[in-house]
Design an enzyme around this catalytic site. Structure first.
Site, PDB file in Angstrom:
ATOM      1  N   ASP A  42      70.157  78.920  64.984  1.00 28.47           N
ATOM      2  CA  ASP A  42      68.946  78.503  65.923  1.00 28.47           C
ATOM      3  C   ASP A  42      69.373  79.023  67.296  1.00 28.47           C
ATOM      4  O   ASP A  42      70.674  79.535  67.543  1.00 28.47           O
ATOM      5  CB  ASP A  42      68.648  77.060  65.860  1.00 28.47           C
ATOM      6  CG  ASP A  42      69.931  76.273  66.259  1.00 28.47           C
ATOM      7  OD1 ASP A  42      70.711  76.755  66.634  1.00 28.47           O
ATOM      8  OD2 ASP A  42      69.759  75.142  66.564  1.00 28.47           O
TER       9      ASP A  42
ATOM     10  N   GLU B 297      63.369  69.814  60.296  1.00 27.60           N
ATOM     11  CA  GLU B 297      63.801  70.898  60.970  1.00 27.60           C
ATOM     12  C   GLU B 297      62.771  71.653  61.348  1.00 27.60           C
ATOM     13  O   GLU B 297      62.740  72.508  62.442  1.00 27.60           O
ATOM     14  CB  GLU B 297      64.672  71.566  59.833  1.00 27.60           C
ATOM     15  CG  GLU B 297      65.862  71.469  59.441  1.00 27.60           C
ATOM     16  CD  GLU B 297      66.994  71.350  60.739  1.00 27.60           C
ATOM     17  OE1 GLU B 297      66.603  72.334  61.444  1.00 27.60           O
ATOM     18  OE2 GLU B 297      67.768  70.622  60.941  1.00 27.60           O
TER      19      GLU B 297
ATOM     20  N   TYR C 195      65.532  80.682  58.928  1.00 26.34           N
ATOM     21  CA  TYR C 195      66.328  79.419  59.413  1.00 26.34           C
ATOM     22  C   TYR C 195      66.022  78.301  58.684  1.00 26.34           C
ATOM     23  O   TYR C 195      66.987  77.486  58.259  1.00 26.34           O
ATOM     24  CB  TYR C 195      65.983  79.191  60.930  1.00 26.34           C
ATOM     25  CG  TYR C 195      66.441  77.958  61.247  1.00 26.34           C
ATOM     26  CD1 TYR C 195      67.756  77.786  61.919  1.00 26.34           C
ATOM     27  CD2 TYR C 195      65.704  76.869  61.432  1.00 26.34           C
ATOM     28  CE1 TYR C 195      68.249  76.640  62.135  1.00 26.34           C
ATOM     29  CE2 TYR C 195      66.086  75.756  61.833  1.00 26.34           C
ATOM     30  CZ  TYR C 195      67.335  75.475  62.128  1.00 26.34           C
ATOM     31  OH  TYR C 195      68.188  74.274  62.492  1.00 26.34           O
TER      32      TYR C 195
END
Ligand code: SF4
Length: 351
Positions: free
Chosen positions: A136, A35, A118
């Site tokens: 995102d 990520e 996030y």
């Protein structure tokens, strides 16, 4: 409506998801690394970096124990080096304070360097299947279209995006749902020419209903500043001079060639002579132009004018200033502009 939305999206994902290496695991450490990398560059680039990283650092402990210098070098090419510095700090915290595990709760994660909303949401939902909405760039664009929000993409609209996600987020199988949403943005609801006829949630989409999907998000004029920089490649007895940037601030701790900004009305060579005198107290004897390299950094377009130089006297050396051979550059993490100059040197220099 809520169930219908999640079901349609998940079914589409199960049939159409790309096979990506980080989708073959639920290991929180590996999800976290993927990520962070995905926040910086495209999926094809991340695949190679991810595989190499997991091969070199298979566990949290291996990251926590690695010297920062080595991690910076492994990260070279991904940019945003503060992220790898945070990965190092975070891995140490997980190993030392959480018994070599990534904690499963938001409150604990938010205190760890590099874990913003996030990253926390992605790790909690994808690795631990927690009900955690994430935003995102892909998800923001898709929801803006679903709601027909006629605005440019920016964080101010995120409360409306979170409210919508909270409505459509299912109670279980969050792992699939969040990835499916991102995948929908990457493959179908693309920024240009969205493939609405193939979209599994088009019956929920207000922009599609109004025929304005291609106008959302609205375009925002991007302000780019152009900067010219002169770089000196000091060569002496087959070695090259490099110096390390300060431990704080922009591109912290990376190695680079000396040089600096070309002032208005100044020639690249004059700027080079001035900068090396100011920075290293070094007088240039000869300077010959080597190459010009262009690269982009956040909102800056940087033109690097590189010169091969010989100096009248050598600069002082210490732990953060070194003379190295061409083959040794691979051991030093450098910003992408300097790394491109090294590539050029390798192609044009023997030995
Ligand atoms: Fe995006 Fe079109 Fe699907 Fe709406 S219908 S979510 S605009 S792809």
């Amino acid at each position: 409506m809520k169930n219908g939305f999640a079901r349609s999206l998940n079914q589409w994902f199960n049939k159409n998801a790309r096979q990506l290496p980080w989708r073959e695991t639920t290991d929180p450490y590996k999800i976290w690394i993927s990520e962070v990398m995905l926040q910086q560059t495209t999926v094809p680039t991340v695949i190679e970096f991810y595989k190499r990283w997991i091969h070199d650092y298979p566990t949290l402990e291996s990251v926590a124990q690695a010297p920062l210098e080595r991690l910076l070098k492994s990260w070279q090419g991904l940019g945003y080096y503060q992220r790898v510095r945070n990965i190092h700090k975070a891995a140490k915290i997980f190993v030392e304070q959480y018994d070599r595990r990534i904690p499963e709760d938001m409150e604990a994660l938010r205190k760890v360097p590099g874990f913003g909303p996030y990253t926390c949401g992605a790790v909690l939902s994808i690795a631990f299947d927690k009900r955690q909405p994430i935003i995102d760039a892909n998800i923001r664009r898709v929801v803006m279209r679903l709601l027909a929000l006629e605005s440019h993409a920016n964080a101010k609209i995120d409360p409306a995006i979170y409210a919508y996600l909270d409505e459509v987020l299912p109670q279980k199988n969050l792992r699939t749902f969040n990835q499916a949403f991102m995948e929908l943005g990457a493959l179908i609801c693309k920024s240009k020419e969205p493939l609405c006829s193939m979209c599994p949630v088009k019956s929920h989409c207000k922009a599609f209903e109004k025929g304005i999907q291609e106008l959302i998000p609205t375009k925002k004029e991007r302000l780019t500043e152009e900067i010219d920089v002169a770089i000196g490649i000091l060569r002496h007895k087959g070695k090259y001079f490099i110096q390390r940037r300060p431990a704080d601030g922009l591109l912290a701790d990376l190695w680079e060639f000396p040089g600096g900004k070309i002032e208005k009305g100044e020639s690249p060579e004059a700027a080079l002579r001035r900068e090396l005198l100011e920075e290293l107290s070094v007088d240039i004897k000869d300077a010959s132009f080597l190459t010009k390299v262009r690269h982009f950094y956040t909102r800056y377009k940087v033109n690097l004018y590189a010169f091969i130089c010989a100096a009248k006297s050598l600069p002082e050396v210490h732990a953060r200033r070194k003379w190295i051979q061409l083959r040794e550059f691979s051991e030093y993490a450098m910003p992408s502009g300097s790394a491109k100059i090294v590539e050029y040197l390798r192609l044009t220099t023997r030995g």
